[in-house]
Motif scaffolding. Structure first.
Motif, PDB file in Angstrom:
ATOM      1  N   THR A 251       1.132  -1.180   0.074  1.00 57.98           N
ATOM      2  CA  THR A 251      -0.034   0.107   0.081  1.00 57.98           C
ATOM      3  C   THR A 251       0.994   1.210  -0.055  1.00 57.98           C
ATOM      4  O   THR A 251       2.169   0.955  -0.325  1.00 57.98           O
ATOM      5  N   SER A 269      -3.094   4.919  -7.487  1.00 64.59           N
ATOM      6  CA  SER A 269      -1.608   5.479  -8.003  1.00 64.59           C
ATOM      7  C   SER A 269      -0.907   4.626  -8.219  1.00 64.59           C
ATOM      8  O   SER A 269       0.523   5.098  -8.476  1.00 64.59           O
ATOM      9  N   SER A 284      -5.699  -1.407   5.884  1.00 66.22           N
ATOM     10  CA  SER A 284      -7.042  -1.152   6.377  1.00 66.22           C
ATOM     11  C   SER A 284      -8.161  -1.329   5.225  1.00 66.22           C
ATOM     12  O   SER A 284      -9.394  -1.736   5.724  1.00 66.22           O
TER      13      SER A 284
HETATM   14  C1  LIG Z   1      -4.630  10.839  -4.092  1.00 70.60           C
HETATM   15  C2  LIG Z   1      -4.332   9.675  -3.375  1.00 70.60           C
HETATM   16  C3  LIG Z   1      -3.983   8.410  -3.942  1.00 70.60           C
HETATM   17  C4  LIG Z   1      -3.637   7.104  -3.098  1.00 70.60           C
HETATM   18  N1  LIG Z   1      -3.127   6.275  -3.938  1.00 70.60           N
HETATM   19  C5  LIG Z   1      -3.099   5.153  -3.237  1.00 70.60           C
HETATM   20  C6  LIG Z   1      -2.588   3.777  -3.838  1.00 70.60           C
HETATM   21  O1  LIG Z   1      -2.540   3.694  -4.934  1.00 70.60           O
HETATM   22  N2  LIG Z   1      -2.624   2.763  -3.022  1.00 70.60           N
HETATM   23  C7  LIG Z   1      -2.505   2.494  -1.893  1.00 70.60           C
HETATM   24  O2  LIG Z   1      -2.609   1.728  -0.968  1.00 70.60           O
HETATM   25  N3  LIG Z   1      -2.903   4.000  -1.145  1.00 70.60           N
HETATM   26  C8  LIG Z   1      -3.218   5.053  -1.766  1.00 70.60           C
HETATM   27  N4  LIG Z   1      -3.359   6.159  -1.259  1.00 70.60           N
HETATM   28  C9  LIG Z   1      -3.349   5.967   0.401  1.00 70.60           C
HETATM   29  C10 LIG Z   1      -4.793   5.463   0.867  1.00 70.60           C
HETATM   30  O3  LIG Z   1      -5.693   6.179   0.956  1.00 70.60           O
HETATM   31  C11 LIG Z   1      -4.506   4.903   2.167  1.00 70.60           C
HETATM   32  O4  LIG Z   1      -4.226   5.985   3.115  1.00 70.60           O
HETATM   33  C12 LIG Z   1      -3.650   3.511   2.353  1.00 70.60           C
HETATM   34  O5  LIG Z   1      -4.008   2.683   1.309  1.00 70.60           O
HETATM   35  C13 LIG Z   1      -3.488   3.020   3.690  1.00 70.60           C
HETATM   36  O6  LIG Z   1      -2.542   1.893   3.693  1.00 70.60           O
HETATM   37  P1  LIG Z   1      -2.624   0.863   4.781  1.00 70.60           P
HETATM   38  O7  LIG Z   1      -4.162   0.137   4.732  1.00 70.60           O
HETATM   39  O8  LIG Z   1      -1.417  -0.093   4.712  1.00 70.60           O
HETATM   40  O9  LIG Z   1      -2.631   1.700   6.185  1.00 70.60           O
HETATM   41  P2  LIG Z   1      -3.569   2.031   7.238  1.00 70.60           P
HETATM   42  O10 LIG Z   1      -4.496   2.769   6.754  1.00 70.60           O
HETATM   43  O11 LIG Z   1      -2.657   2.787   8.321  1.00 70.60           O
HETATM   44  O12 LIG Z   1      -4.083   0.525   7.855  1.00 70.60           O
HETATM   45  C14 LIG Z   1      -3.146  -0.185   8.756  1.00 70.60           C
HETATM   46  C15 LIG Z   1      -3.718  -1.411   9.042  1.00 70.60           C
HETATM   47  O13 LIG Z   1      -2.965  -2.350   9.713  1.00 70.60           O
HETATM   48  C16 LIG Z   1      -3.702  -2.684  10.834  1.00 70.60           C
HETATM   49  N5  LIG Z   1      -2.476  -3.218  11.927  1.00 70.60           N
HETATM   50  C17 LIG Z   1      -1.930  -2.540  12.572  1.00 70.60           C
HETATM   51  N6  LIG Z   1      -0.975  -3.231  13.146  1.00 70.60           N
HETATM   52  C18 LIG Z   1      -1.168  -4.502  12.785  1.00 70.60           C
HETATM   53  C19 LIG Z   1      -0.690  -5.807  13.189  1.00 70.60           C
HETATM   54  N7  LIG Z   1       0.302  -5.896  14.132  1.00 70.60           N
HETATM   55  N8  LIG Z   1      -1.163  -6.770  12.620  1.00 70.60           N
HETATM   56  C20 LIG Z   1      -2.128  -6.824  11.722  1.00 70.60           C
HETATM   57  N9  LIG Z   1      -2.615  -5.433  11.459  1.00 70.60           N
HETATM   58  C21 LIG Z   1      -2.125  -4.463  11.721  1.00 70.60           C
HETATM   59  C22 LIG Z   1      -4.748  -1.537  11.367  1.00 70.60           C
HETATM   60  O14 LIG Z   1      -5.538  -2.240  12.114  1.00 70.60           O
HETATM   61  C23 LIG Z   1      -4.964  -0.849   9.873  1.00 70.60           C
HETATM   62  O15 LIG Z   1      -6.427  -1.617   9.661  1.00 70.60           O
HETATM   63  C24 LIG Z   1      -3.685   7.265  -1.652  1.00 70.60           C
HETATM   64  C25 LIG Z   1      -4.019   8.444  -1.222  1.00 70.60           C
HETATM   65  C26 LIG Z   1      -4.426   9.549  -1.784  1.00 70.60           C
HETATM   66  C27 LIG Z   1      -4.866  10.743  -1.062  1.00 70.60           C
END
Ligand SMILES: Cc1cc2nc3c(=O)[nH]c(=O)nc-3n(C[C@H](O)[C@H](O)[C@H](O)COP(=O)(O)OP(=O)(O)OC[C@H]3O[C@@H](n4cnc5c(N)ncnc54)[C@H](O)[C@@H]3O)c2cc1C
Length: 342
Positions: A251, A269, A284
Motif C-alpha cells: 500500500t 496511484s 485497512s
Molecule cells: C490521491 C491519493 C492516492 C492514493 N493512492 C493510493 C494507492 O494507489 N495505493 C494505496 O495503497 N494507497 C493509496 N493512497 C493512500 C490510501 O488512501 C491509504 O492511506 C492507504 O492505502 C492505507 O494503507 P494501509 O492500509 O497500509 O495503512 P493504514 O490505513 O494505516 O492501515 C493499517 C492497518 O494495519 C492494521 N494493523 C496495525 N498493526 C497491525 C498488526 N500488528 N497486525 C495486523 N494488522 C495490523 C490496522 O488495524 C490497520 O487496519 C492514496 C491516497 C491519496 C490521497
C-alpha cells in the motif's frame, strides 16, 4: 475555455511506449465508446497519438474502438516531451474542439494532462476510477476522496474540454471492435516544434530493475500494509511471497517508509492486479488501495482489527497480529516443504 456548444465528441490521447501502444490507450477507447453510446454522441471517438514511426498504429487503435485517428509523427516526438506535446495538443484541441479528452494516468499522462489542462484553462480530474455521463451530458469523473474512504463525483460543467486521467488496468479489459471504419488524419507539428523547443528535454529512459515475478503477472500476490510496522517485519512479507512463488505488493505507507518500491504499490496511484490469490497483511482497506485489487480471485486478509474495512472485500479474514502469525505461517510452510509453490 468556457463551455461552448462547438465542443463535441470524445478524444483519447493514446500513448506510444518502447513496447508499443500502452494498454491503457485501448482501455480508454473502449470506455469512450461506452460514453458515446450512453450520451448518444454522433461524433466519432477519436484517438490522437504523438510519437515517431507510428505507421500501423491506426489498425490497433481502430480495433480497440477508435473511429478516427489523428497521427502526429515526428522524430522530435520519439520520447515524451511535456512542453512540446502540450503545445501540439493545445493547438489540436483549439482547432478541432473535442468536448472530452481522456488520457492514461501513466507517468507521461499524469505529467501531460495537468499541463494541457492549465494551458487550455480547463479542469482535469486525475486518477479517476470510473467515468460516466450525467443527464446533462457532462462527464462525471469518479475519484476516491477523503483518504479513499468515499468515491467522489467530479464535474467540470463550466469549461471545455472536460479532461480526465485513468490508471492503467482500472477499467478492465479493452473490447475488440471488428470492421470499424476509421478515418486517419496526419497532423504536421513541425511549425509548433520549431517555435517551441520546450524548457525540459527528455534525452532517454532508464528502467528500474524489478525483483521477482512481475506484480501484474503473478498468480499469487502477498501485499503488506502499514500494519507491518517496520522494515524488519517487512522481510516476513518478502519471505512469504518467495515461498509461495508470488510477487510482493504494498500500500502507500510502506512505500513512503522505504520498506517497498514504487513499482510494488497497488491502487489508484499504483498498479491494478488480478491475481488468483491476494494475501493482504496489515492493510485497512482504503478505496485508493481496494480499487487496484478488487478483481483478484481469492482474497485473504490478516488484520488485528476485526472491524477493518478490508474484511468487507475479503473471502477469508483472519483477525490476528501480523508479527505473530506471519512467522508461524512461514515456519509451518518450511516444515512441510522448503519449496512450496502454489
Ligand atoms: C490521491 C491519493 C492516492 C492514493 N493512492 C493510493 C494507492 O494507489 N495505493 C494505496 O495503497 N494507497 C493509496 N493512497 C493512500 C490510501 O488512501 C491509504 O492511506 C492507504 O492505502 C492505507 O494503507 P494501509 O492500509 O497500509 O495503512 P493504514 O490505513 O494505516 O492501515 C493499517 C492497518 O494495519 C492494521 N494493523 C496495525 N498493526 C497491525 C498488526 N500488528 N497486525 C495486523 N494488522 C495490523 C490496522 O488495524 C490497520 O487496519 C492514496 C491516497 C491519496 C490521497
Amino acid at each position: 475555455m468556457q463551455n461552448d456548444k462547438a465542443y463535441r465528441g470524445i478524444w483519447v490521447v493514446a500513448e506510444q511506449t518502447a513496447d508499443g501502444l500502452s494498454g491503457v490507450s485501448f482501455e480508454l477507447l473502449t470506455k469512450a465508446r461506452q460514453l458515446k453510446e450512453q450520451g448518444g454522441i454522433s461524433e466519432p471517438v477519436t484517438a490522437v497519438i504523438l510519437g515517431e514511426n507510428l505507421a500501423g498504429c491506426q489498425a490497433k487503435l481502430a480495433e480497440a474502438g477508435a473511429e478516427a485517428v489523428i497521427i502526429v509523427d515526428h522524430p522530435e516526438l520519439r520520447l515524451f516531451q511535456n512542453d512540446i506535446y502540450a503545445a501540439i495538443l493545445k493547438t489540436l484541441v483549439e482547432l478541432k474542439k473535442p468536448e472530452i479528452v481522456l488520457m492514461g494516468a501513466t507517468a507521461a499522462g499524469s505529467d501531460l494532462a495537468p499541463t494541457l489542462g492549465a494551458r487550455l484553462k480547463t479542469g482535469v480530474s486525475a486518477h479517476c476510477v470510473d467515468l460516466r455521463l450525467n443527464d446533462d451530458g457532462n462527464l462525471v469523473a469518479v475519484v476516491p476522496a477523503f483518504g479513499g474512504k468515499v468515491l467522489g463525483d467530479i464535474l467540470c460543467p463550466e469549461r471545455r474540454p472536460q479532461m480526465a486521467t485513468i490508471r492503467p488496468g482500472i477499467l478492465g479489459k479493452a473490447a475488440c471492435y471488428l470492421n470499424v471504419e476509421c478515418s486517419v488524419e496526419q497532423f504536421d507539428p513541425s511549425a509548433i516544434i520549431a517555435e517551441d523547443q520546450g524548457r525540459v528535454k527528455a534525452i532517454g529512459i532508464t528502467r528500474e530493475e524489478q525483483k521477482g515475478v512481475p506484480l501484474e503477472e503473478a498468480d499469487v500476490v502477498v501485499v503488506g500494509g502499514f500494519g507491518l510496522m517496520s522494515k524488519e517485519n517487512w522481510q516476513l512479507i518478502e519471505t512469504l511471497a518467495l515461498m509461495l512463488g508470488g510477487a510482493v505488493g504494498c500500500t502507500r505507507p510502506p512505500l513512503d517508509e522505504g520498506w517497498a518500491k514504487e513499482y510494488q504499490m497497488i491502487g489508484t496511484s499504483g498498479k491494478s492486479v488480478r491475481p488468483k490469490v491476494y494475501i493482504g497483511v496489515g492493510i485497512s482497506g482504503a478505496t485508493h488501495h481496494v480499487c487496484g485489487m478488487k478483481d483478484a480471485g481469492l482474497v485473504i486478509s490478516i488484520n488485528k482489527d476485526e472491524k477493518a474495512p478490508i474484511f468487507e472485500v475479503s473471502d477469508i479474514g483472519v483477525t490476528a497480529d501480523a508479527t505473530a502469525i506471519l512467522p508461524l505461517l512461514i515456519e509451518v510452510m518450511q516444515r512441510y516443504d522448503d519449496n512450496v509453490v502454489c
